[in-house]
Every structure is written in structure tokens, then in C-alpha cells.
Scaffold this active site. Sequence first.
Site, PDB file in Angstrom:
ATOM      1  N   ASP A 126     128.818  17.211 109.278  1.00 54.99           N
ATOM      2  CA  ASP A 126     128.913  16.391 108.069  1.00 54.99           C
ATOM      3  C   ASP A 126     130.294  16.464 107.427  1.00 54.99           C
ATOM      4  OD1 ASP A 126     126.466  15.268 107.831  1.00 54.99           O
ATOM      5  OD2 ASP A 126     125.602  16.878 106.633  1.00 54.99           O
ATOM      6  N   GLU A 184     119.430  14.955  73.733  1.00 50.66           N
ATOM      7  CA  GLU A 184     120.794  15.511  73.695  1.00 50.66           C
ATOM      8  C   GLU A 184     120.860  16.872  74.381  1.00 50.66           C
ATOM      9  OE1 GLU A 184     123.538  13.939  73.088  1.00 50.66           O
ATOM     10  OE2 GLU A 184     122.266  12.206  72.680  1.00 50.66           O
ATOM     11  N   PRO A 195     125.648  18.527  82.320  1.00 47.70           N
ATOM     12  CA  PRO A 195     127.023  18.152  82.618  1.00 47.70           C
ATOM     13  C   PRO A 195     128.017  19.284  82.371  1.00 47.70           C
ATOM     14  CG  PRO A 195     126.053  16.645  80.985  1.00 47.70           C
ATOM     15  CD  PRO A 195     125.041  17.694  81.265  1.00 47.70           C
ATOM     16  N   ARG A 218     119.030  19.855 103.286  1.00 48.06           N
ATOM     17  CA  ARG A 218     119.718  19.623 104.559  1.00 48.06           C
ATOM     18  C   ARG A 218     120.106  20.925 105.251  1.00 48.06           C
ATOM     19  NH1 ARG A 218     121.827  14.829 105.821  1.00 48.06           N
ATOM     20  NH2 ARG A 218     123.654  15.738 106.797  1.00 48.06           N
TER      21      ARG A 218
HETATM   22  N1  SAM Z   1     124.527  15.719  75.012  1.00 41.90           N
HETATM   23  C1  SAM Z   1     124.658  16.094  76.358  1.00 41.90           C
HETATM   24  C2  SAM Z   1     126.114  16.246  76.711  1.00 41.90           C
HETATM   25  O1  SAM Z   1     126.925  15.518  76.223  1.00 41.90           O
HETATM   26  O2  SAM Z   1     126.387  17.075  77.594  1.00 41.90           O
HETATM   27  C3  SAM Z   1     124.050  15.056  77.281  1.00 41.90           C
HETATM   28  C4  SAM Z   1     122.615  15.143  77.371  1.00 41.90           C
HETATM   29  S1  SAM Z   1     121.979  14.053  78.610  1.00 41.90           S
HETATM   30  C5  SAM Z   1     121.751  12.569  77.734  1.00 41.90           C
HETATM   31  C6  SAM Z   1     120.328  14.667  78.842  1.00 41.90           C
HETATM   32  C7  SAM Z   1     120.157  15.609  79.996  1.00 41.90           C
HETATM   33  O3  SAM Z   1     120.534  14.973  81.201  1.00 41.90           O
HETATM   34  C8  SAM Z   1     120.968  16.885  79.972  1.00 41.90           C
HETATM   35  O4  SAM Z   1     120.394  17.867  79.156  1.00 41.90           O
HETATM   36  C9  SAM Z   1     120.942  17.278  81.426  1.00 41.90           C
HETATM   37  O5  SAM Z   1     119.743  17.969  81.755  1.00 41.90           O
HETATM   38  C10 SAM Z   1     120.944  15.946  82.150  1.00 41.90           C
HETATM   39  N2  SAM Z   1     122.251  15.547  82.684  1.00 41.90           N
HETATM   40  C11 SAM Z   1     123.022  14.546  82.214  1.00 41.90           C
HETATM   41  N3  SAM Z   1     124.154  14.423  82.928  1.00 41.90           N
HETATM   42  C12 SAM Z   1     124.107  15.374  83.897  1.00 41.90           C
HETATM   43  C13 SAM Z   1     124.990  15.763  84.933  1.00 41.90           C
HETATM   44  N4  SAM Z   1     126.153  15.158  85.118  1.00 41.90           N
HETATM   45  N5  SAM Z   1     124.610  16.784  85.740  1.00 41.90           N
HETATM   46  C14 SAM Z   1     123.439  17.415  85.546  1.00 41.90           C
HETATM   47  N6  SAM Z   1     122.558  17.098  84.573  1.00 41.90           N
HETATM   48  C15 SAM Z   1     122.878  16.093  83.740  1.00 41.90           C
END
Ligand code: SAM
Length: 215
Positions: free
Chosen positions: A168, A115, A87, A153
Site C-alpha cells: 500500500d 461542541e 480534531p 487492514r
Molecule cells: N468544538 C470542537 C472543536 O472546534 O474542536 C468541534 C466539535 S465537532 C462539531 C463534534 C465532534 O466531532 C468532536 O467532539 C469530535 O468527536 C468529532 N470530530 C470533529 N472533527 C474531527 C476530526 N477531525 N477528527 C476526529 N474527530 C472529529
Amino acid sequence: MRFDICTLFPDMFTSYLSDSILKRARDKGLLEVHFHNIRDYSKDKHKKVDDTPYGGGAGMLMTPQPLYDCITSVKKLNSGPVIFMTPQGQKLTHTRTKRLARSNDSLILLCGRYEGIDERIRDLLVDKELSIGDYVLTGGELAAMVVVDAVSRFIPGVLGDENSAKEDSFSRRLSGKKEYPHYTKPAVFKGLEVPEVLRSGNHAKIEEWRKKHLR
Ligand code: SAM
């Protein structure tokens, strides 16, 4: 184009890649997707891949050893950049998706869980970080699948009609706007009629109508 996906849950991808456009692309050899189970690389006798964070805090973190061994082994097969799905990464947009397809023959996608990952993996091996939006998923698998789908795509031959991608939402031809309304048969449905101009066969007028109705 080749994707190598490092994940703790390779089975999550199977169904999505085994149907429709992406299946055909794989059958035609236009798209290759390989999976690498990070747990297989754990040197722990119980194949453990997570541990508590130094300094305390909620949840567990993916430990560096299995990640390091998995990614370095995949790098011998794939010379593309290592992209960590997170994220905190750059937001995946139409332009970034297109750029990824145009400038790489292959990509390595790393899916986090718990996490997240030990920071040293970011320092040592990650080239780029991508987010699919401002919300938190339980893992990176869905995010990686979004990258595979959206990037595919733009691989020549993947879409039945090459013009689909050009028309698109977000494509330059539509000057950054989204889409015009689409209609198919029947001409009248529940009392609502398809605009006559779209049935006229007059392509200049159709184009004009579509431009006017972009939203
Ligand atoms: N503690 C992290 C934080 O607050 O950013 C969240 C970890 S999440 C529960 C576990 C994994 O999901 C992350 O390490 C990432 O690889 C993936 N993930 C979660 N949300 C994502 C997003 N919006 N975009 C890309 N990957 C995501």
C-alpha cells in the site's frame, strides 16, 4: 480485534460495516464491533445528554454523567485504551494505524457531538486522542469508522491477499512513498496502452519499473 464504540448515533455505522471486506472480516470473527448508545445511560428523565457550557460560548456540550456511565460500563467488557476522536488529537497516520492494530486486541472509541465533551471525561477516562485531519466534522462517528477501517487492514486474514497492506501507499516496502500506477485489462483503452514491461512477465523488470514510477 474488538472495537467498542460509544456514540449517540449507532445506526450511522451499520451500512458501512455490512458490506465488502469489513463484513467478511466480521463474518469470519476476525473483527468484532459493538455499539453503546450514550443516551441509554442518561439518568435525566428526558434522556438529555447535552447542556450549555459554563462561562458561555457557542453551542452545547455533552454532559459528563451519561459519558462516564457509558464508558465505565464498556470498560468492563473491553480492556483496551479509550480513544476520544477529536480534531485536537494526534493525527491518524499509516504508522499510528499499524501500531494500534499491532499493540491492541481491543479499542474503545468515543465519538463526540455538539461542541465536544465535558473536560472531566478527558481527565478521568480518556487514554488517547485521535484526529483524522485538520478540519471539523459534525461528529466523531465518521472519524471512528475511519479508525476501524484503517486498523482492520492490519488484522491478519482481513485482506484477501496479505501482501496488499505491504504494498500500500505509505508502507515501508515502498520506502514511505505512495504508489506506482496500476493497470488492468484491457491492454489498450481509449488509445492508451498499458506499458509493455508490465505485460512482459519479467518480474525483476516489473519491480524496477514500479520503483521508478512511485509517486
Ligand atoms: N468544538 C470542537 C472543536 O472546534 O474542536 C468541534 C466539535 S465537532 C462539531 C463534534 C465532534 O466531532 C468532536 O467532539 C469530535 O468527536 C468529532 N470530530 C470533529 N472533527 C474531527 C476530526 N477531525 N477528527 C476526529 N474527530 C472529529
